[in-house]
Design a protein around this motif. Structure first.
Motif, PDB file in Angstrom:
ATOM      1  N   VAL A   1      -6.744  -4.680  -0.781  1.00 58.41           N
ATOM      2  CA  VAL A   1      -7.191  -3.295  -0.658  1.00 58.41           C
ATOM      3  C   VAL A   1      -6.564  -2.487  -1.788  1.00 58.41           C
ATOM      4  O   VAL A   1      -5.387  -2.649  -2.109  1.00 58.41           O
ATOM      5  CB  VAL A   1      -6.810  -2.704   0.712  1.00 58.41           C
ATOM      6  CG1 VAL A   1      -7.303  -1.274   0.831  1.00 58.41           C
ATOM      7  CG2 VAL A   1      -7.408  -3.551   1.830  1.00 58.41           C
ATOM      8  N   TYR A   2      -7.363  -1.598  -2.379  1.00 61.87           N
ATOM      9  CA  TYR A   2      -6.905  -0.839  -3.542  1.00 61.87           C
ATOM     10  C   TYR A   2      -6.164   0.419  -3.099  1.00 61.87           C
ATOM     11  O   TYR A   2      -6.700   1.528  -3.101  1.00 61.87           O
ATOM     12  CB  TYR A   2      -8.086  -0.450  -4.424  1.00 61.87           C
ATOM     13  CG  TYR A   2      -9.039  -1.586  -4.745  1.00 61.87           C
ATOM     14  CD1 TYR A   2      -8.617  -2.918  -4.757  1.00 61.87           C
ATOM     15  CD2 TYR A   2     -10.375  -1.321  -5.035  1.00 61.87           C
ATOM     16  CE1 TYR A   2      -9.494  -3.939  -5.048  1.00 61.87           C
ATOM     17  CE2 TYR A   2     -11.263  -2.344  -5.338  1.00 61.87           C
ATOM     18  CZ  TYR A   2     -10.816  -3.655  -5.334  1.00 61.87           C
ATOM     19  OH  TYR A   2     -11.691  -4.668  -5.631  1.00 61.87           O
ATOM     20  N   SER A   3      -4.900   0.226  -2.744  1.00 69.82           N
ATOM     21  CA  SER A   3      -4.074   1.348  -2.307  1.00 69.82           C
ATOM     22  C   SER A   3      -2.635   1.052  -2.676  1.00 69.82           C
ATOM     23  O   SER A   3      -2.185  -0.094  -2.591  1.00 69.82           O
ATOM     24  CB  SER A   3      -4.199   1.544  -0.791  1.00 69.82           C
ATOM     25  OG  SER A   3      -3.428   2.628  -0.347  1.00 69.82           O
TER      26      SER A   3
ATOM     27  N   TYR B   1       0.815  -1.210   0.000  1.00 66.11           N
ATOM     28  CA  TYR B   1       0.000   0.000   0.000  1.00 66.11           C
ATOM     29  C   TYR B   1       0.851   1.265   0.000  1.00 66.11           C
ATOM     30  O   TYR B   1       0.345   2.349  -0.269  1.00 66.11           O
ATOM     31  CB  TYR B   1      -0.995  -0.002   1.164  1.00 66.11           C
ATOM     32  CG  TYR B   1      -0.423  -0.021   2.560  1.00 66.11           C
ATOM     33  CD1 TYR B   1       0.036   1.133   3.166  1.00 66.11           C
ATOM     34  CD2 TYR B   1      -0.399  -1.202   3.308  1.00 66.11           C
ATOM     35  CE1 TYR B   1       0.529   1.119   4.457  1.00 66.11           C
ATOM     36  CE2 TYR B   1       0.080  -1.227   4.600  1.00 66.11           C
ATOM     37  CZ  TYR B   1       0.540  -0.062   5.175  1.00 66.11           C
ATOM     38  OH  TYR B   1       1.023  -0.085   6.453  1.00 66.11           O
ATOM     39  N   GLY B   2       2.151   1.122   0.289  1.00 65.46           N
ATOM     40  CA  GLY B   2       3.002   2.298   0.295  1.00 65.46           C
ATOM     41  C   GLY B   2       3.777   2.496  -0.986  1.00 65.46           C
ATOM     42  O   GLY B   2       4.370   3.545  -1.205  1.00 65.46           O
ATOM     43  N   SER B   3       3.776   1.474  -1.866  1.00 62.27           N
ATOM     44  CA  SER B   3       4.576   1.526  -3.093  1.00 62.27           C
ATOM     45  C   SER B   3       6.026   1.854  -2.765  1.00 62.27           C
ATOM     46  O   SER B   3       6.671   2.658  -3.447  1.00 62.27           O
ATOM     47  CB  SER B   3       4.018   2.572  -4.071  1.00 62.27           C
ATOM     48  OG  SER B   3       2.738   2.211  -4.503  1.00 62.27           O
TER      49      SER B   3
ATOM     50  N   THR C   1      -9.762 -12.679   9.783  1.00 61.34           N
ATOM     51  CA  THR C   1      -9.789 -12.081   8.452  1.00 61.34           C
ATOM     52  C   THR C   1      -9.783 -10.561   8.582  1.00 61.34           C
ATOM     53  O   THR C   1     -10.143 -10.015   9.627  1.00 61.34           O
ATOM     54  CB  THR C   1     -11.016 -12.537   7.636  1.00 61.34           C
ATOM     55  OG1 THR C   1     -12.206 -11.978   8.195  1.00 61.34           O
ATOM     56  CG2 THR C   1     -11.114 -14.054   7.599  1.00 61.34           C
ATOM     57  N   GLY C   2      -9.377  -9.902   7.508  1.00 50.62           N
ATOM     58  CA  GLY C   2      -9.276  -8.453   7.565  1.00 50.62           C
ATOM     59  C   GLY C   2      -9.568  -7.785   6.235  1.00 50.62           C
ATOM     60  O   GLY C   2      -9.487  -8.398   5.169  1.00 50.62           O
ATOM     61  N   ASN C   3      -9.936  -6.511   6.334  1.00 51.31           N
ATOM     62  CA  ASN C   3     -10.139  -5.638   5.175  1.00 51.31           C
ATOM     63  C   ASN C   3     -11.371  -5.973   4.337  1.00 51.31           C
ATOM     64  O   ASN C   3     -11.495  -5.511   3.209  1.00 51.31           O
ATOM     65  CB  ASN C   3      -8.882  -5.588   4.303  1.00 51.31           C
ATOM     66  CG  ASN C   3      -7.742  -4.889   5.001  1.00 51.31           C
ATOM     67  OD1 ASN C   3      -7.933  -3.828   5.597  1.00 51.31           O
ATOM     68  ND2 ASN C   3      -6.556  -5.482   4.963  1.00 51.31           N
TER      69      ASN C   3
END
Length: 403
Positions: free
Chosen positions: A206-208, A46-48, A249-251
């Motif tokens: 997650v789309y990040s 998510y941080g790239s 589970t998450g997200n």
């Protein structure tokens, strides 16, 4: 985060898993990105970040600032701190930060890719008092290496796991569900069983960051349901056989109503018993039960919501940021139920799921208050009439009418 195993244990009148579980406080769980440095280049980061292990970072909090921030986490009555990255072990002061966190009484976790852990590191982790070490595996062998962008990263992560266990540290595995690696899900469970791992955290995509760049690798609703049916089957097996493996589970908090829907098919009394428990849990907790502080000190309601900044801990005390009643974003995130739009706004499970992942909604639409596009429940399953008929909730008008 949905504690699947604990929910099933409640139905069987078994005490929920207490091992490694923090005592609840009034403040949030803090997920703290200490550094952008990392030696891997994961597809879902998510941080790239990636491949920055040898680069100097000029925007990270100094040791002095980091130690001061810990004091303010305490002032805000936070009870749990997760040290993350990048790869947090690249912070030279990681153990100094960890030791102070434990002196202040936090439940302390480390989120690491595990590839750099030496015996020396594991021994220092144990001495610092880490309560939990989360290490990512996104497939077995070459598939993990492909996912993580570096050949040999699987073997090094497994070595890191074994070194942590050698020094008595509690270790859990994280796995992100995508179309790239979903075929390895059974093998991940087998790895957990064979290696006596006590916790498996299964995250929806997650789309990040790079996860946002790879949205097409997210599971379809049908694929997600199939994965969740398998996960639920394994969790039930562990509870029934008293095997001490905690499945979380998450997200995607739609996992909670999915469990209730499956229980309805088997035993409506059990579903009715669990419903109020999950309603009290309340689903997605971004800006309510979790918060993120990034490498610069910017504070976000979710570690994957980098585009929404609540304040900076170098400019304003964390406790004041967190308790700012004038912040409209925090106010709306903390509404129960949240005032959401689309399918989420009219969903009969809103008080259980709370709209699931706000990051995906924000990435797809630019609004925090739209529906989560990765909800895998059908229109019939989220219909208010369906929920009310099963639970006899005629006295709950907000569920009868929706939003």
């Amino acid at each position: 985060m949905f504690r699947l195993t604990n929910s099933l244990k409640m139905l069987s009148d078994i005490s929920p898993n207490g091992s490694g579980k923090p005592s609840m406080g009034k403040g949030p769980v803090v997920i703290w990105n200490l550094t952008k440095k990392c030696n891997l280049e994961c597809l879902h980061c998510y941080g790239s970040y990636g491949f920055s292990g040898n680069r100097d970072q000029t925007d990270e909090l100094s040791t002095e600032d980091a130690l001061k921030v810990l004091d303010d986490f305490k002032k805000a009555d936070c009870f749990s701190v997760i040290l993350s990255g990048g790869e947090p072990l690249y912070r030279k002061d990681i153990f100094q930060i960890a030791e102070k966190a434990k002196r202040l009484g936090f439940f302390l976790s480390l989120s690491t890719n595990g590839t750099t852990i030496t015996d020396h590191d594991a021994k220092k982790m144990a001495k610092a008092g880490f309560d939990y070490i989360g290490i990512s595996l996104d497939g077995i062998g070459a598939l993990h290496d492909k996912f993580r962008g570096v050949k040999g990263s699987f073997d090094r992560a497994v070595t890191g796991i074994n070194r942590c266990k050698k020094f008595g540290l509690r270790v859990g595995i994280r796995f992100t569900l995508t179309r790239i690696n979903i075929a390895d899900l059974p093998e991940i469970f087998k790895f957990v069983e064979d290696n006596e791992i006590t916790k498996l955290y299964l995250s929806h995509l997650v789309y990040s960051g790079r996860g946002g760049d790879n949205q097409l690798e997210d599971l379809t609703p049908k694929e997600t349901r199939e994965a969740m049916e398998f996960i639920l089957k394994k969790a039930k097996e562990y509870v029934d056989t008293n095997r001490q493996i905690d499945i979380v589970t998450g997200n995607n908090e739609a996992d909670a109503p999915f469990l209730l829907l499956k229980l309805m098919e088997e035993d409506k009394d059990k579903a009715r018993k669990l419903y109020p428990v999950l309603k009290r849990w309340g689903g997605n907790s971004a800006g309510r039960g979790i918060v993120n502080v990034d490498t610069k000190g910017d504070t976000h309601p979710d570690p994957l919501l980098s585009g929404i900044v609540l304040g900076n801990v170098l400019e304003k005390e964390f406790s004041k940021i967190w308790n700012d009643k004038s912040n409209e974003t925090l106010r709306r995130l903390r509404e129960k139920p949240r005032n959401l739009q689309g399918r989420c706004g009219t969903c009969g499970w809103l008080e259980v799921c709370n709209g699931a992942n706000r990051v995906r909604a924000y990435t797809k639409t630019g609004s925090l208050w739209e529906s989560d596009p990765a909800c895998y429940l059908t229109d019939d399953e989220i219909n208010n009439r369906t929920v009310n008929e099963i639970y006899n909730l005629d006295s709950k008008p907000h569920i009868l009418t929706g939003k």
